[in-house]
Design a protein around this motif. Structure first.
Motif, PDB file in Angstrom:
ATOM      1  N   ASP A 144      45.899  14.646  25.486  1.00  0.00           N
ATOM      2  CA  ASP A 144      46.356  14.836  24.105  1.00  0.00           C
ATOM      3  C   ASP A 144      47.011  16.196  23.884  1.00  0.00           C
ATOM      4  O   ASP A 144      48.004  16.299  23.159  1.00  0.00           O
ATOM      5  N   LEU A 145      46.455  17.231  24.499  1.00  0.00           N
ATOM      6  CA  LEU A 145      47.042  18.567  24.336  1.00  0.00           C
ATOM      7  C   LEU A 145      48.447  18.612  24.934  1.00  0.00           C
ATOM      8  O   LEU A 145      49.382  19.116  24.298  1.00  0.00           O
ATOM      9  N   ALA A 146      48.607  18.093  26.134  1.00  0.00           N
ATOM     10  CA  ALA A 146      49.918  18.108  26.781  1.00  0.00           C
ATOM     11  C   ALA A 146      50.937  17.328  25.950  1.00  0.00           C
ATOM     12  O   ALA A 146      52.082  17.771  25.775  1.00  0.00           O
ATOM     13  N   LYS A 147      50.523  16.192  25.418  1.00  0.00           N
ATOM     14  CA  LYS A 147      51.426  15.394  24.568  1.00  0.00           C
ATOM     15  C   LYS A 147      51.796  16.165  23.303  1.00  0.00           C
ATOM     16  O   LYS A 147      52.966  16.200  22.908  1.00  0.00           O
ATOM     17  N   LEU A 169      52.199  27.646  15.504  1.00  0.00           N
ATOM     18  CA  LEU A 169      50.855  27.797  16.065  1.00  0.00           C
ATOM     19  C   LEU A 169      50.230  29.118  15.646  1.00  0.00           C
ATOM     20  O   LEU A 169      49.029  29.182  15.384  1.00  0.00           O
ATOM     21  N   ARG A 170      51.025  30.164  15.593  1.00  0.00           N
ATOM     22  CA  ARG A 170      50.510  31.475  15.161  1.00  0.00           C
ATOM     23  C   ARG A 170      50.030  31.393  13.712  1.00  0.00           C
ATOM     24  O   ARG A 170      49.014  31.966  13.359  1.00  0.00           O
ATOM     25  N   VAL A 171      50.768  30.650  12.853  1.00  0.00           N
ATOM     26  CA  VAL A 171      50.358  30.470  11.461  1.00  0.00           C
ATOM     27  C   VAL A 171      49.012  29.751  11.403  1.00  0.00           C
ATOM     28  O   VAL A 171      48.179  30.026  10.537  1.00  0.00           O
ATOM     29  N   LEU A 172      48.776  28.860  12.349  1.00  0.00           N
ATOM     30  CA  LEU A 172      47.499  28.140  12.413  1.00  0.00           C
ATOM     31  C   LEU A 172      46.371  29.011  12.966  1.00  0.00           C
ATOM     32  O   LEU A 172      45.228  28.581  13.021  1.00  0.00           O
ATOM     33  N   GLY A 173      46.714  30.224  13.402  1.00  0.00           N
ATOM     34  CA  GLY A 173      45.681  31.143  13.898  1.00  0.00           C
ATOM     35  C   GLY A 173      45.454  31.069  15.395  1.00  0.00           C
ATOM     36  O   GLY A 173      44.474  31.613  15.897  1.00  0.00           O
ATOM     37  N   ILE A 174      46.354  30.419  16.104  1.00  0.00           N
ATOM     38  CA  ILE A 174      46.233  30.331  17.558  1.00  0.00           C
ATOM     39  C   ILE A 174      46.754  31.642  18.154  1.00  0.00           C
ATOM     40  O   ILE A 174      47.835  32.115  17.799  1.00  0.00           O
ATOM     41  N   SER A 175      45.981  32.223  19.055  1.00  0.00           N
ATOM     42  CA  SER A 175      46.367  33.510  19.648  1.00  0.00           C
ATOM     43  C   SER A 175      47.556  33.349  20.597  1.00  0.00           C
ATOM     44  O   SER A 175      47.820  32.254  21.101  1.00  0.00           O
ATOM     45  N   HIS A 176      48.249  34.465  20.821  1.00  0.00           N
ATOM     46  CA  HIS A 176      49.377  34.463  21.766  1.00  0.00           C
ATOM     47  C   HIS A 176      48.914  33.977  23.146  1.00  0.00           C
ATOM     48  O   HIS A 176      49.607  33.193  23.792  1.00  0.00           O
ATOM     49  N   GLU A 177      47.753  34.469  23.571  1.00  0.00           N
ATOM     50  CA  GLU A 177      47.235  34.106  24.889  1.00  0.00           C
ATOM     51  C   GLU A 177      46.963  32.608  24.993  1.00  0.00           C
ATOM     52  O   GLU A 177      47.288  31.972  25.991  1.00  0.00           O
ATOM     53  N   GLU A 178      46.366  32.063  23.934  1.00  0.00           N
ATOM     54  CA  GLU A 178      46.054  30.637  23.953  1.00  0.00           C
ATOM     55  C   GLU A 178      47.337  29.804  23.927  1.00  0.00           C
ATOM     56  O   GLU A 178      47.451  28.794  24.629  1.00  0.00           O
ATOM     57  N   ASP A 219      50.210  30.705  25.143  1.00  0.00           N
ATOM     58  CA  ASP A 219      50.754  30.804  26.502  1.00  0.00           C
ATOM     59  C   ASP A 219      50.041  29.828  27.443  1.00  0.00           C
ATOM     60  O   ASP A 219      50.682  29.173  28.267  1.00  0.00           O
ATOM     61  N   GLU A 220      48.697  29.749  27.309  1.00  0.00           N
ATOM     62  CA  GLU A 220      47.929  28.797  28.130  1.00  0.00           C
ATOM     63  C   GLU A 220      48.359  27.371  27.853  1.00  0.00           C
ATOM     64  O   GLU A 220      48.532  26.567  28.774  1.00  0.00           O
ATOM     65  N   TRP A 221      48.520  27.034  26.595  1.00  0.00           N
ATOM     66  CA  TRP A 221      48.904  25.672  26.224  1.00  0.00           C
ATOM     67  C   TRP A 221      50.290  25.335  26.762  1.00  0.00           C
ATOM     68  O   TRP A 221      50.508  24.246  27.285  1.00  0.00           O
ATOM     69  N   PHE A 222      51.219  26.267  26.633  1.00  0.00           N
ATOM     70  CA  PHE A 222      52.577  26.025  27.125  1.00  0.00           C
ATOM     71  C   PHE A 222      52.583  25.883  28.652  1.00  0.00           C
ATOM     72  O   PHE A 222      53.262  25.018  29.199  1.00  0.00           O
ATOM     73  N   ALA A 223      51.828  26.725  29.323  1.00  0.00           N
ATOM     74  CA  ALA A 223      51.729  26.643  30.782  1.00  0.00           C
ATOM     75  C   ALA A 223      51.109  25.308  31.186  1.00  0.00           C
ATOM     76  O   ALA A 223      51.538  24.673  32.156  1.00  0.00           O
ATOM     77  N   PHE A 224      50.088  24.885  30.455  1.00  0.00           N
ATOM     78  CA  PHE A 224      49.458  23.600  30.752  1.00  0.00           C
ATOM     79  C   PHE A 224      50.426  22.445  30.518  1.00  0.00           C
ATOM     80  O   PHE A 224      50.462  21.492  31.301  1.00  0.00           O
ATOM     81  N   ALA A 225      51.222  22.520  29.469  1.00  0.00           N
ATOM     82  CA  ALA A 225      52.224  21.474  29.221  1.00  0.00           C
ATOM     83  C   ALA A 225      53.208  21.404  30.387  1.00  0.00           C
ATOM     84  O   ALA A 225      53.559  20.304  30.841  1.00  0.00           O
ATOM     85  N   ASP A 226      53.639  22.561  30.884  1.00  0.00           N
ATOM     86  CA  ASP A 226      54.526  22.594  32.062  1.00  0.00           C
ATOM     87  C   ASP A 226      53.830  21.987  33.275  1.00  0.00           C
ATOM     88  O   ASP A 226      54.416  21.192  34.012  1.00  0.00           O
ATOM     89  N   VAL A 247      43.044  22.218  32.711  1.00  0.00           N
ATOM     90  CA  VAL A 247      43.024  21.830  31.302  1.00  0.00           C
ATOM     91  C   VAL A 247      42.357  22.933  30.483  1.00  0.00           C
ATOM     92  O   VAL A 247      41.179  23.219  30.677  1.00  0.00           O
ATOM     93  N   PRO A 248      43.111  23.553  29.588  1.00  0.00           N
ATOM     94  CA  PRO A 248      42.516  24.642  28.800  1.00  0.00           C
ATOM     95  C   PRO A 248      41.651  24.098  27.664  1.00  0.00           C
ATOM     96  O   PRO A 248      41.789  22.949  27.246  1.00  0.00           O
ATOM     97  N   ARG A 249      40.794  24.943  27.181  1.00  0.00           N
ATOM     98  CA  ARG A 249      40.029  24.616  25.988  1.00  0.00           C
ATOM     99  C   ARG A 249      41.007  24.634  24.824  1.00  0.00           C
ATOM    100  O   ARG A 249      41.874  25.497  24.747  1.00  0.00           O
ATOM    101  N   TRP A 250      40.858  23.660  23.932  1.00  0.00           N
ATOM    102  CA  TRP A 250      41.755  23.667  22.782  1.00  0.00           C
ATOM    103  C   TRP A 250      41.092  23.024  21.576  1.00  0.00           C
ATOM    104  O   TRP A 250      40.336  22.086  21.691  1.00  0.00           O
TER     105      TRP A 250
END
Length: 172
Positions: free
Chosen positions: A46-49, A67-76, A78-85, A160-163
């Motif tokens: 689901d996260l990758a999608k 995502l930043r407006v939702l309060g997601i950190s830059h690091e997280e 980056d993790e999500w984008f890397a995981f999508a890749d 798979v990162p925590r999300w």
């Protein structure tokens, strides 16, 4: 295994070892199941999608701002984008069925040894069974490193990162 250790006065003080062994056994089962499910590629979760669909629709920059407006950190992010890749790259990775079957057979041997040890402890608990449990756990650790398929499966699972982008998990 943990409950068997807990019931034995000789093993009770070392029941944490039983928990570790149980964890390794569960991990072997999980990895084996994962390998079967991903023989012809790793389907996106689901996260990758969520990430890939939003990047395609909005672009990385705009989606990152949302995502930043939702309060997601830059690091997280980056993790999500890397995981999508990662997810996109592994969509079509293939495993050799014969090789996976051999890996699962090897894992199965350890499951049988676990079962035999549990039966022995249930019938007549002894202090030396602690060393047997520790040895079995260490051998499973080695198997997961040495077996190419099990090692790959474990590595992929850990990508798979925590999300929790809406804050619905954990907290108060």
């Amino acid at each position: 295994m943990w409950s068997l250790f807990e019931r034995s006065p000789d093993l009770r003080m070392e029941s944490s070892q039983a928990v570790q062994l149980e964890s390794k056994i569960n991990e072997l089962i999980f990895i084996s199941n994962y390998l079967c499910q991903t023989l012809d590629g790793v389907p996106p979760n689901d996260l990758a999608k969520y990430v890939t669909n939003n990047i395609e629709e909005k672009g990385k920059k705009k989606f990152r701002k949302e995502l930043r407006v939702l309060g997601i950190s830059h690091e997280e992010i980056d993790e999500w984008f890397a995981f999508a890749d990662f997810s996109l790259k592994h969509l079509s990775r293939k495993l050799i069925l014969k090789s996976v079957k051999a890996s699962i057979r090897r894992a199965g041997d350890y499951l049988l040894r676990y079962k035999e040890l549990a039966i022995q402890i249930d019938q007549a608990p002894r202090k030396d069974q602690l060393q047997q449990a520790v040895k079995l756990k260490n051998e499973i650790d080695k198997l997961e490193i040495d077996d190419t398929n099990l090692s790959l499966g474990l590595w992929e699972i850990h990508q798979v990162p925590r999300w929790d982008f809406d804050g619905s998990v954990g907290g108060s």
